[in-house]
Design a protein around this motif. Sequence first.
Motif, PDB file in Angstrom:
ATOM      1  N   ALA A 150       0.817  -1.184  -0.185  1.00 60.25           N
ATOM      2  CA  ALA A 150       0.089  -0.093  -0.035  1.00 60.25           C
ATOM      3  C   ALA A 150       1.213   1.242  -0.089  1.00 60.25           C
ATOM      4  O   ALA A 150       1.938   1.057   0.721  1.00 60.25           O
ATOM      5  N   THR A 151       0.606   2.280  -0.390  1.00 59.00           N
ATOM      6  CA  THR A 151       0.762   3.577  -0.586  1.00 59.00           C
ATOM      7  C   THR A 151      -0.133   4.489   1.442  1.00 59.00           C
ATOM      8  O   THR A 151      -1.154   4.593   0.422  1.00 59.00           O
ATOM      9  N   PRO A 152       0.633   4.158   2.286  1.00 63.74           N
ATOM     10  CA  PRO A 152       0.193   5.075   3.327  1.00 63.74           C
ATOM     11  C   PRO A 152       0.523   5.952   3.463  1.00 63.74           C
ATOM     12  O   PRO A 152       1.719   7.180   2.824  1.00 63.74           O
ATOM     13  N   ILE A 153      -1.077   7.120   3.734  1.00 67.34           N
ATOM     14  CA  ILE A 153      -0.378   8.231   3.811  1.00 67.34           C
ATOM     15  C   ILE A 153      -1.038   9.102   5.569  1.00 67.34           C
ATOM     16  O   ILE A 153      -1.452   8.269   6.146  1.00 67.34           O
ATOM     17  N   THR A 154       0.036   9.905   5.231  1.00 67.30           N
ATOM     18  CA  THR A 154       0.278  10.586   6.963  1.00 67.30           C
ATOM     19  C   THR A 154      -0.387  11.997   6.862  1.00 67.30           C
ATOM     20  O   THR A 154       0.274  13.180   5.880  1.00 67.30           O
ATOM     21  N   ARG A 296       2.978   7.675  13.627  1.00 74.78           N
ATOM     22  CA  ARG A 296       1.481   7.786  14.818  1.00 74.78           C
ATOM     23  C   ARG A 296       0.328   7.417  13.504  1.00 74.78           C
ATOM     24  O   ARG A 296      -0.697   7.358  13.493  1.00 74.78           O
ATOM     25  N   ALA A 297       0.494   8.766  12.723  1.00 78.37           N
ATOM     26  CA  ALA A 297      -0.325   8.963  11.546  1.00 78.37           C
ATOM     27  C   ALA A 297      -0.627   8.347  10.500  1.00 78.37           C
ATOM     28  O   ALA A 297      -1.316   8.965   9.898  1.00 78.37           O
ATOM     29  N   ARG A 298      -0.082   7.084  10.216  1.00 80.74           N
ATOM     30  CA  ARG A 298      -0.062   6.949   9.177  1.00 80.74           C
ATOM     31  C   ARG A 298      -1.353   5.829   9.133  1.00 80.74           C
ATOM     32  O   ARG A 298      -2.345   5.879   9.700  1.00 80.74           O
ATOM     33  N   VAL A 299      -2.211   6.032   7.329  1.00 82.48           N
ATOM     34  CA  VAL A 299      -3.169   4.850   7.374  1.00 82.48           C
ATOM     35  C   VAL A 299      -3.244   4.123   5.788  1.00 82.48           C
ATOM     36  O   VAL A 299      -2.692   5.128   4.862  1.00 82.48           O
TER      37      VAL A 299
END
Length: 350
Positions: A150-154, A296-299
């Motif tokens: 995946a390409t995690p977004i932050t 911590r902010a990764r989705v």
Amino acid sequence: MKDALSGLGARSRRPVKLSRTELVTTRLPEGEDCPLILEPRVEGLELVQWAGENRAYLEEELARVGGLMLRGFRMGGVDGFADFVRATSGAPLPYTERSSPREVVKDQIYTSTSHPSDQEIFPHTEQSYNLTFPQKIYFHCVTAPTEAGATPITSTRRILRELPRDVVERFVARGYRYVRNFGDGLGLSWQEAFQTAERAEVEQYCRDSQIDFQWLGQGRLRTSQRRPCVARHPTTGELAWFNHATFFHVSTLPAPLVAHLRSLYAEEEMPNNTFYGDGAPIEPEVLELLRAAYLRARVAVPWQVGDVLLLDNMLMGHGRQPFKGERKVVVAMADPRRWADVVFDGPLPA
């Protein structure tokens, strides 16, 4: 009666314009506040046409959420992806002052960063070290990996909120300095980074871009640029943690590679490294705080073939999970902004 029925038939043949909410559903990943996932209610809904007709809505939601995942639309591959970029932002931007290897697919559409599939790419905002950077970055999944990838977004707004105030104030006051060394066989060559083999062109680019440069002999080049760390979003006015201070610091690399590099080079001789803007080293404990805030902010939303991910590059960083199987994700950048128009130099709000 015949005349009445004829009138009814005529009215029923008029084209029906469906509202946006009748054509598309929206949802968030379970337990997360981004990205907003948009999916068509009707089979075969054409993305480029729909997006062009709803550009204002997309802009509003992008500024609110920071990232949009458009899934299940009909688009037409890489050509359609390029059309989608133009329909929502204008012409894609060239990849200048390069920091990672990419290949051109067509018309300023690039492959995602070439990096070993078993390694993670740490979250970052695209080209925040450039004086002119893209406010939007687009991704399109051509081939989905068989596992992970995946390409995690932050969220850069969340990172800024969660960092200790004294740390943020320090970076607002001092900025950070990005130092690059070219010519030792590690990382990109200066020819690839600046897309020229002419030293004079590199020197002119550096002067225009407020980059100090020094030729070190044997084809080696060192560049150094001071950049801000906090930006004010041009639409919402919100503050965002927008910089490469963490991503380019040598200690963010995998530990074995860090140990190897430090056995070969001094800190200022690394292929890439960062410091405070005055050249002082960034404390290890501060770097740990920064890395923890990003993580911590990764989705992460797993890719499906045909997906398009649109990010506000000032509000969302992005990275990459390790993966298995073939993975092809193409990238475009758009909507240029200048640091001079968005820089925040304090004081922080109470």
